[in-house]
Design an enzyme around this catalytic site. Structure first.
Site, PDB file in Angstrom:
ATOM      1  N   ASP A   1      -5.295  -5.207  10.729  1.00 15.65           N
ATOM      2  CA  ASP A   1      -6.583  -4.490  10.773  1.00 15.65           C
ATOM      3  C   ASP A   1      -7.793  -5.419  10.586  1.00 15.65           C
ATOM      4  OD1 ASP A   1      -5.799  -4.861   8.159  1.00 15.65           O
ATOM      5  OD2 ASP A   1      -6.302  -2.857   7.462  1.00 15.65           O
TER       6      ASP A   1
ATOM      7  N   LYS B   1       0.790  -1.240   0.000  1.00 10.29           N
ATOM      8  CA  LYS B   1       0.000   0.000   0.000  1.00 10.29           C
ATOM      9  C   LYS B   1       0.818   1.283   0.000  1.00 10.29           C
ATOM     10  CE  LYS B   1      -2.076  -1.454   3.700  1.00 10.29           C
ATOM     11  NZ  LYS B   1      -2.934  -1.617   4.866  1.00 10.29           N
TER      12      LYS B   1
HETATM   13  C1  GLC Z   1      -2.746  -4.945   2.698  1.00  9.92           C
HETATM   14  C2  GLC Z   1      -1.923  -5.507   3.854  1.00  9.92           C
HETATM   15  C3  GLC Z   1      -2.803  -6.263   4.827  1.00  9.92           C
HETATM   16  C4  GLC Z   1      -3.972  -5.398   5.251  1.00  9.92           C
HETATM   17  C5  GLC Z   1      -4.737  -4.913   4.023  1.00  9.92           C
HETATM   18  C6  GLC Z   1      -5.911  -4.023   4.373  1.00  9.92           C
HETATM   19  O1  GLC Z   1      -3.215  -5.995   1.922  1.00  9.92           O
HETATM   20  O2  GLC Z   1      -0.907  -6.356   3.347  1.00  9.92           O
HETATM   21  O3  GLC Z   1      -2.061  -6.682   5.954  1.00  9.92           O
HETATM   22  O4  GLC Z   1      -4.817  -6.133   6.093  1.00  9.92           O
HETATM   23  O5  GLC Z   1      -3.857  -4.193   3.192  1.00  9.92           O
HETATM   24  O6  GLC Z   1      -5.514  -2.861   5.017  1.00  9.92           O
END
Ligand code: GLC
Length: 429
Positions: free
Chosen positions: A147, A111
């Protein structure tokens, strides 16, 4: 498929005060959270947001953790919490190999983050090191949380059949409760453990190659992390706008849109924001929004163009909802088969801007899940601030389990003593 060391969902008896940290997007948040047993509520007492500027997102890891420590310290000061040692839940929304609830090694950034010196390191150690020079806050017990796990746990306090957590926001991911005997990396036969699927990384072995389009391949090539998190790049908010932009450019070059005239803005990566998709797909006013947005991007957008732009947005967002639904149906079916049930009734805790803000994303996702998992009756519970409150909930559940196992040990001790006494009496008889 990463074990999280979260072994139970809430049972409604948790309580206490906690600190929660939340890092996973362009902001970092610190929260003071109270879990109130009588009301089965997780209350946010106060919170503070610190922006993470792009140079920190892409700079050395030390700088990132110093920034976090400074933000935390400022918050504790403002809340008169310095000197207190509250249990801390740290929502860190990136793929981590968890060795225990308080030991979490970052596998890789996703991200848009790319801080050097953090991949392969224990995030809790980096946080403790950043906090130690100031010495004015001693972090006690820490629970590391993804999360998705925070979302499942915060919804789980309200609805105790919540066993799946799903995020469709900047990134996408889900977690679910798996039977511990199936978790090869963790010892034990009884009970369950939450697994962070990191489904955003599905397809990194080439298994999605058949459904990736030329637009997906371009998004991947131009991303910070080419070749990884393939599924996420077809689904989540960080990428959907860019997929739409690439389709619009292609249609314009093929002379099917905007009189065949592209603009500099339309040719600029990331200029078509994901929130535009929601605005354009709105039932009332969506076509007008399309015209306004595209005009602001410097192209001449007539009424027919607006319809076509809306069709492109609808195609891209529907694909995202359906891909997510396919993954969720698989997870729900997995739980159903684990329990040898013909019919599973379960709840999914959901969070993320794409799911919450898009006008018909949730409807489309739910309809597709019903189609793909007819044996599962799924309730969707939208989480309010799951990644903040959920971190506190994980810490609270871990404390409850520790207390319960201490009580059990103590009462085992008593039983043993009594048994011994009885045995002695029998011998004397
Ligand atoms: C990305 C991260 C993951 C997280 C997701 C949503 O995929 O790798 O850990 O849960 O974003 O935020």
């Amino acid at each position: 498929m990463l074990p999280t060391f979260v072994r139970a969902t809430p049972d409604g008896t948790e309580k206490g005060d906690y600190l929660a940290l939340d890092l996973g997007g362009t902001n970092f948040r610190v929260l003071h959270v109270r879990v109130v047993e009588e009301q089965q509520k997780v209350l946010k007492m106060d919170s503070q947001i610190c922006a993470i500027p792009q140079e920190i997102m892409l700079g050395p890891g030390e700088q990132l953790f110093d920034h976090i420590a400074a933000c935390l310290s400022e918050f504790l000061d403002s809340q008169n919490l310095k000197g207190k040692t509250l249990p801390l839940g740290f929502t860190f929304s990136f793929p981590c190999e968890q060795k225990d609830i308080d030991k979490s090694i970052l596998i890789r950034w996703t991200k848009g983050f790319n801080c050097s010196g953090v991949e392969g390191e224990d995030v809790v150690r980096l946080l403790r090191e950043a906090l130690s020079p100031s010495q004015d806050y001693d972090i006690g017990s820490v629970a590391m949380v993804n999360d998705t796990v925070g979302t499942m746990m915060s919804c789980g306090y309200r609805d105790q059949s919540c066993e799946i957590g799903m995020i469709i926001g900047t990134g996408t991911n889900a977690c679910y409760m798996e039977e511990i005997k199936n978790v090869k990396r963790v010892e034990g036969e009884d009970g369950r453990m939450c697994i962070n699927t990191e489904w955003g990384g599905f397809g990194d072995d080439g298994s999605l190659r058949d459904v990736q389009t030329e637009f997906d391949l371009t998004v991947d090539r131009n991303s910070l992390n080419p070749g990884v998190h393939t599924f996420e790049k077809m689904i989540s908010g960080m990428y959907l706008g860019e997929v739409v932009r690439l389709v619009l450019v292609k249609l314009t070059e093929d002379k099917l849109l905007f009189d065949g005239q592209v603009s500099d803005a339309l040719l600029t990566p990331d200029r078509f924001e994901t929130r535009f998709i929601s605005e354009i797909e709105e039932e009332d006013g969506g076509l007008q929004n399309a015209q306004d947005i595209l005009t602001a991007l410097g192209v001449s957008c007539g009424p027919v163009d607006s319809h076509l732009v809306r069709l492109v947005c609808d195609t891209v967002s529907s694909r995202s909802a359906r891909l997510c639904a396919a993954a969720l149906a698989t997870v729900a079916n997995r739980i159903r088969l684990n329990r040898r049930l013909d019919h599973l009734k379960t709840t999914v805790g959901v969070d993320g801007t794409v799911y919450k803000k898009h006008p018909n994303f949730s409807e489309e996702l739910q309809a597709t899940v019903r189609l793909l998992a007819p044996g599962c009756d799924i309730t969707f519970l939208v989480s309010e601030d799951g990644s903040g409150k959920g971190a506190a909930m994980v810490t609270a559940v871990a404390q409850r389990l520790a207390l319960q196992s201490r009580l059990l040990e103590d009462s085992d001790g008593e039983v043993d003593d009594e048994e011994e006494e009885e045995e002695e009496e029998e011998e004397e008889d």
